[in-house]
Design a protein around this motif. Structure first.
Motif, PDB file in Angstrom:
ATOM      1  N   GLY A  36      -3.660  -0.234  -5.124  1.00 31.91           N
ATOM      2  CA  GLY A  36      -4.839  -1.102  -5.095  1.00 31.91           C
ATOM      3  C   GLY A  36      -4.007  -2.589  -5.058  1.00 31.91           C
ATOM      4  O   GLY A  36      -3.134  -2.978  -4.298  1.00 31.91           O
ATOM      5  N   ALA A  37      -4.925  -3.490  -5.880  1.00 25.20           N
ATOM      6  CA  ALA A  37      -4.611  -4.696  -6.139  1.00 25.20           C
ATOM      7  C   ALA A  37      -3.560  -4.972  -7.032  1.00 25.20           C
ATOM      8  O   ALA A  37      -3.411  -6.152  -7.445  1.00 25.20           O
ATOM      9  CB  ALA A  37      -5.877  -5.612  -6.159  1.00 25.20           C
ATOM     10  N   GLY A  41      -0.721  -1.657 -12.451  1.00 28.26           N
ATOM     11  CA  GLY A  41       0.910  -1.978 -12.693  1.00 28.26           C
ATOM     12  C   GLY A  41       1.094  -3.315 -13.574  1.00 28.26           C
ATOM     13  O   GLY A  41       1.937  -3.365 -14.416  1.00 28.26           O
ATOM     14  N   ARG A  42       0.117  -4.338 -13.220  1.00 28.30           N
ATOM     15  CA  ARG A  42       0.075  -5.365 -13.984  1.00 28.30           C
ATOM     16  C   ARG A  42       0.055  -5.140 -15.632  1.00 28.30           C
ATOM     17  O   ARG A  42       0.593  -5.533 -16.350  1.00 28.30           O
ATOM     18  CB  ARG A  42      -0.862  -6.393 -13.524  1.00 28.30           C
ATOM     19  CG  ARG A  42      -0.955  -7.947 -14.416  1.00 28.30           C
ATOM     20  CD  ARG A  42      -1.781  -8.959 -13.745  1.00 28.30           C
ATOM     21  NE  ARG A  42      -3.244  -8.441 -13.745  1.00 28.30           N
ATOM     22  CZ  ARG A  42      -4.082  -9.181 -13.148  1.00 28.30           C
ATOM     23  NH1 ARG A  42      -3.718 -10.326 -12.771  1.00 28.30           N
ATOM     24  NH2 ARG A  42      -5.489  -8.793 -13.244  1.00 28.30           N
ATOM     25  N   GLU A  60      -4.719  -5.784   2.511  1.00 26.14           N
ATOM     26  CA  GLU A  60      -5.301  -6.881   1.796  1.00 26.14           C
ATOM     27  C   GLU A  60      -4.913  -6.448   0.302  1.00 26.14           C
ATOM     28  O   GLU A  60      -4.638  -7.377  -0.582  1.00 26.14           O
ATOM     29  CB  GLU A  60      -6.717  -7.151   2.180  1.00 26.14           C
ATOM     30  CG  GLU A  60      -7.406  -8.218   1.161  1.00 26.14           C
ATOM     31  CD  GLU A  60      -6.773  -9.801   1.493  1.00 26.14           C
ATOM     32  OE1 GLU A  60      -6.947 -10.509   0.616  1.00 26.14           O
ATOM     33  OE2 GLU A  60      -5.847  -9.987   2.563  1.00 26.14           O
ATOM     34  N   ALA A  61      -5.139  -5.478   0.005  1.00 27.04           N
ATOM     35  CA  ALA A  61      -4.805  -5.052  -1.407  1.00 27.04           C
ATOM     36  C   ALA A  61      -3.385  -4.958  -1.872  1.00 27.04           C
ATOM     37  O   ALA A  61      -3.032  -5.412  -2.753  1.00 27.04           O
ATOM     38  CB  ALA A  61      -5.391  -3.413  -1.669  1.00 27.04           C
ATOM     39  N   ALA A  65      -1.551  -7.206  -4.581  1.00 23.31           N
ATOM     40  CA  ALA A  65      -0.679  -6.652  -5.513  1.00 23.31           C
ATOM     41  C   ALA A  65       0.939  -7.272  -5.626  1.00 23.31           C
ATOM     42  O   ALA A  65       1.604  -7.191  -6.676  1.00 23.31           O
ATOM     43  CB  ALA A  65      -0.536  -4.941  -5.030  1.00 23.31           C
ATOM     44  N   ARG A  66       1.181  -7.688  -4.437  1.00 23.62           N
ATOM     45  CA  ARG A  66       2.520  -8.374  -4.415  1.00 23.62           C
ATOM     46  C   ARG A  66       2.654  -9.671  -5.442  1.00 23.62           C
ATOM     47  O   ARG A  66       3.949  -9.899  -5.845  1.00 23.62           O
ATOM     48  CB  ARG A  66       3.103  -8.989  -3.145  1.00 23.62           C
ATOM     49  CG  ARG A  66       3.188  -7.829  -2.159  1.00 23.62           C
ATOM     50  CD  ARG A  66       3.764  -8.137  -0.783  1.00 23.62           C
ATOM     51  NE  ARG A  66       4.076  -7.051  -0.120  1.00 23.62           N
ATOM     52  CZ  ARG A  66       3.283  -6.384   0.896  1.00 23.62           C
ATOM     53  NH1 ARG A  66       2.188  -7.252   1.172  1.00 23.62           N
ATOM     54  NH2 ARG A  66       3.543  -5.485   1.511  1.00 23.62           N
ATOM     55  N   ASP A  67       1.771  -9.873  -5.847  1.00 21.60           N
ATOM     56  CA  ASP A  67       1.671 -11.250  -6.818  1.00 21.60           C
ATOM     57  C   ASP A  67       1.521 -10.491  -8.065  1.00 21.60           C
ATOM     58  O   ASP A  67       1.847 -11.373  -9.256  1.00 21.60           O
ATOM     59  CB  ASP A  67       0.268 -12.209  -6.646  1.00 21.60           C
ATOM     60  CG  ASP A  67       0.417 -12.964  -5.431  1.00 21.60           C
ATOM     61  OD1 ASP A  67       1.606 -13.239  -4.890  1.00 21.60           O
ATOM     62  OD2 ASP A  67      -0.839 -13.241  -4.995  1.00 21.60           O
TER      63      ASP A  67
END
Length: 227
Positions: A36-37, A41-42, A60-61, A65-67
């Motif tokens: 997802g976004a 993981g964060r 888009e998700a 998520a890359r940030d």
């Protein structure tokens, strides 16, 4: 509706504490399949996991998520080239992902080489034997919705027996199972088993303690390792 076409809202934003609690202390390298976004993981990185990668079908998700994650691979786990070295991860997470796939067993088999020999795969899967859904079926309904067991993007449906069979067929063995229970279970427990269960016009007879409890489970969390 395909998952890659879904707009990014609450569906892709959850940090999934009921899943995160099962990530072992000391995990070093985690792959979140269907990340997802990237909020789960964060949260894992904030807990101290050194490296978290994501795999996400929705563009888009994946962009969001890359940030938040160390790396995000955008594509379909069932068909994309998987850029992972053998044994790359000591934990893999499939949080409400497998039921969206045409062939979840094949996807698990594709992921298996990237799991370390001592690694764990954690999967949350809706329980199709949940009493609310059974009653819906008894009353002639099977109405899809934006979320829940009958999410309109779900392609596969599982009982706990079929969940275990899915992982065994993909080369895994079951280590543990956890439940997300409907809050009414405690008040509905019978004094002895076998017992009957009645809900509106639905009546089930001579249930074992497991069969009775299973009716109140709307989601299972399985912990598996390589067989």
């Amino acid at each position: 509706m395909n998952p890659q076409d879904r707009t990014v809202g609450d569906y892709y934003q959850g940090d999934r504490p009921e899943v995160m609690v099962h990530v072992p202390p000391g995990a070093q390298r985690v792959l979140d399949v269907g990340c997802g976004a990237g909020n789960l993981g964060r949260a894992l990185k904030e807990r101290g996991v050194p490296r978290v990668e994501g795999l996400e079908i929705n563009p888009e998700a994946a962009r969001l998520a890359r940030d938040r994650l160390d790396a995000v691979h955008q594509g379909d786990v069932a068909s994309m080239p998987l850029p992972f070295a053998p044994g790359a991860f000591d934990v893999m997470i499939c949080a409400d992902v497998l039921e969206h796939l045409v062939d979840p067993g094949a996807a698990l088999a594709r992921l298996r080489p990237a799991l370390a020999g001592h690694g764990r795969i954690i999967a949350s899967i809706p329980n199709v034997r949940y009493f609310g859904l059974l009653n819906h079926l008894v009353e002639g309904g099977w109405t899809y919705a934006d979320q829940g067991i009958l999410d309109r993007t779900h392609l596969r449906f599982f009982t706990i027996r079929e969940m275990v069979a899915l992982f065994q067929g993909a080369g895994f063995r079951l280590l543990d199972v956890f439940e997300n229970l409907h809050p009414d279970y405690e008040s509905q427990q019978p004094a002895a088993y076998p017992a009957d269960f009645t809900h509106k016009r639905m009546v089930l007879r001579q249930l074992s303690d497991f069969e009775f409890r299973d009716l109140f489970v709307f989601q299972y969390i399985l912990i598996c390792a390589k067989a």
